[in-house]
Design a protein around this motif. Structure first.
Motif, PDB file in Angstrom:
ATOM      1  N   ASP A   1     -78.826  31.611  13.797  1.00  9.80           N
ATOM      2  CA  ASP A   1     -79.620  31.646  12.563  1.00  9.80           C
ATOM      3  C   ASP A   1     -80.188  33.037  12.296  1.00  9.80           C
ATOM      4  N   LEU A   2     -79.393  34.057  12.555  1.00 11.77           N
ATOM      5  CA  LEU A   2     -79.843  35.428  12.344  1.00 11.77           C
ATOM      6  C   LEU A   2     -80.187  35.675  10.880  1.00 11.77           C
ATOM      7  N   ASP A   3     -79.374  35.136   9.976  1.00 16.01           N
ATOM      8  CA  ASP A   3     -79.632  35.335   8.545  1.00 16.01           C
ATOM      9  C   ASP A   3     -80.961  34.728   8.119  1.00 16.01           C
ATOM     10  N   VAL A   4     -81.336  33.605   8.724  1.00 19.27           N
ATOM     11  CA  VAL A   4     -82.614  32.954   8.406  1.00 19.27           C
ATOM     12  C   VAL A   4     -83.779  33.850   8.819  1.00 19.27           C
ATOM     13  N   MET A   5     -83.696  34.385  10.050  1.00 15.88           N
ATOM     14  CA  MET A   5     -84.782  35.249  10.533  1.00 15.88           C
ATOM     15  C   MET A   5     -84.849  36.557   9.744  1.00 15.88           C
ATOM     16  N   LEU A   6     -83.701  37.090   9.366  1.00 18.02           N
ATOM     17  CA  LEU A   6     -83.711  38.298   8.539  1.00 18.02           C
ATOM     18  C   LEU A   6     -84.411  38.037   7.213  1.00 18.02           C
ATOM     19  N   ALA A   7     -84.129  36.895   6.608  1.00 17.78           N
ATOM     20  CA  ALA A   7     -84.763  36.546   5.330  1.00 17.78           C
ATOM     21  C   ALA A   7     -86.273  36.363   5.514  1.00 17.78           C
ATOM     22  N   ARG A   8     -86.679  35.702   6.591  1.00 22.66           N
ATOM     23  CA  ARG A   8     -88.112  35.494   6.846  1.00 22.66           C
ATOM     24  C   ARG A   8     -88.851  36.808   7.039  1.00 22.66           C
ATOM     25  N   ARG A   9     -88.182  37.760   7.668  1.00 19.31           N
ATOM     26  CA  ARG A   9     -88.808  39.060   7.939  1.00 19.31           C
ATOM     27  C   ARG A   9     -88.545  40.079   6.826  1.00 19.31           C
ATOM     28  N   LYS A  10     -87.814  39.640   5.800  1.00 22.29           N
ATOM     29  CA  LYS A  10     -87.471  40.512   4.672  1.00 22.29           C
ATOM     30  C   LYS A  10     -86.834  41.818   5.176  1.00 22.29           C
TER      31      LYS A  10
ATOM     32  N   SER B   1     -83.070  43.817   6.133  1.00 20.20           N
ATOM     33  CA  SER B   1     -81.630  43.839   5.875  1.00 20.20           C
ATOM     34  C   SER B   1     -80.869  43.965   7.192  1.00 20.20           C
ATOM     35  N   MET B   2     -79.602  43.635   7.146  1.00 18.26           N
ATOM     36  CA  MET B   2     -78.741  43.814   8.321  1.00 18.26           C
ATOM     37  C   MET B   2     -78.688  45.295   8.692  1.00 18.26           C
ATOM     38  N   THR B   3     -78.669  46.156   7.700  1.00 17.88           N
ATOM     39  CA  THR B   3     -78.609  47.595   7.948  1.00 17.88           C
ATOM     40  C   THR B   3     -79.849  48.066   8.693  1.00 17.88           C
ATOM     41  N   GLU B   4     -81.014  47.592   8.268  1.00 17.10           N
ATOM     42  CA  GLU B   4     -82.260  47.975   8.935  1.00 17.10           C
ATOM     43  C   GLU B   4     -82.290  47.449  10.367  1.00 17.10           C
ATOM     44  N   LEU B   5     -81.873  46.193  10.570  1.00 16.86           N
ATOM     45  CA  LEU B   5     -81.845  45.632  11.918  1.00 16.86           C
ATOM     46  C   LEU B   5     -80.868  46.411  12.797  1.00 16.86           C
ATOM     47  N   SER B   6     -79.728  46.756  12.250  1.00 20.07           N
ATOM     48  CA  SER B   6     -78.731  47.536  12.982  1.00 20.07           C
ATOM     49  C   SER B   6     -79.319  48.848  13.481  1.00 20.07           C
ATOM     50  N   ALA B   7     -80.050  49.522  12.617  1.00 17.61           N
ATOM     51  CA  ALA B   7     -80.662  50.800  12.982  1.00 17.61           C
ATOM     52  C   ALA B   7     -81.750  50.619  14.040  1.00 17.61           C
TER      53      ALA B   7
ATOM     54  N   ILE C   1     -83.000  42.311  19.560  1.00 21.53           N
ATOM     55  CA  ILE C   1     -83.058  41.623  18.260  1.00 21.53           C
ATOM     56  C   ILE C   1     -84.377  40.867  18.134  1.00 21.53           C
ATOM     57  N   CYS C   2     -84.762  40.159  19.193  1.00 22.59           N
ATOM     58  CA  CYS C   2     -86.032  39.416  19.167  1.00 22.59           C
ATOM     59  C   CYS C   2     -87.217  40.357  19.004  1.00 22.59           C
ATOM     60  N   LYS C   3     -87.163  41.507  19.667  1.00 25.41           N
ATOM     61  CA  LYS C   3     -88.242  42.486  19.545  1.00 25.41           C
ATOM     62  C   LYS C   3     -88.329  43.001  18.104  1.00 25.41           C
ATOM     63  N   ALA C   4     -87.186  43.334  17.519  1.00 25.35           N
ATOM     64  CA  ALA C   4     -87.169  43.878  16.156  1.00 25.35           C
ATOM     65  C   ALA C   4     -87.613  42.850  15.116  1.00 25.35           C
ATOM     66  N   LEU C   5     -87.267  41.588  15.346  1.00 28.10           N
ATOM     67  CA  LEU C   5     -87.607  40.534  14.384  1.00 28.10           C
ATOM     68  C   LEU C   5     -88.898  39.788  14.744  1.00 28.10           C
ATOM     69  N   ASP C   6     -89.532  40.171  15.867  1.00 24.68           N
ATOM     70  CA  ASP C   6     -90.747  39.514  16.327  1.00 24.68           C
ATOM     71  C   ASP C   6     -90.554  37.996  16.367  1.00 24.68           C
ATOM     72  N   CYS C   7     -89.550  37.577  17.155  1.00 25.99           N
ATOM     73  CA  CYS C   7     -89.243  36.156  17.255  1.00 25.99           C
ATOM     74  C   CYS C   7     -88.824  35.810  18.671  1.00 25.99           C
ATOM     75  N   GLN C   8     -88.577  34.545  18.916  1.00 30.58           N
ATOM     76  CA  GLN C   8     -88.112  34.039  20.198  1.00 30.58           C
ATOM     77  C   GLN C   8     -86.611  33.765  20.106  1.00 30.58           C
TER      78      GLN C   8
END
Length: 70
Positions: free
Chosen positions: A6-15, A17-23, A51-58
């Motif tokens: 559910d990476l897309d869900v967490m990206l949407a919740r954290r507003k 982009s894939m590009t920002e997460l990649s960086a 990924i969890c650190k960047a998105l502040d999730c479990q």
């Protein structure tokens, strides 16, 4: 059995982009896309950690187990 990503869900919740997460994580956009689309055969724990650190999730916010239908 299948693991849903559910990476897309967490990206949407954290507003984010894939590009920002990649960086932030240091993973190529192509590899993140493979993970997001559920095509990855494996994920390194160090990658999941970043990924969890960047998105502040479990990890459970990103991965879910689903029974496959017969």
């Amino acid at each position: 059995m299948a693991i849903r990503v559910d990476l897309d869900v967490m990206l949407a919740r954290r507003k984010m982009s894939m590009t920002e997460l990649s960086a932030r994580v240091g993973i190529t956009l192509a590899n993140l896309s493979i993970l997001k689309n559920g095509k990855a055969r494996a994920v390194r724990l160090s990658t999941l950690n970043e990924i969890c650190k960047a998105l502040d999730c479990q990890p459970g916010d990103l991965l879910a187990y689903e029974e496959e239908e017969p």
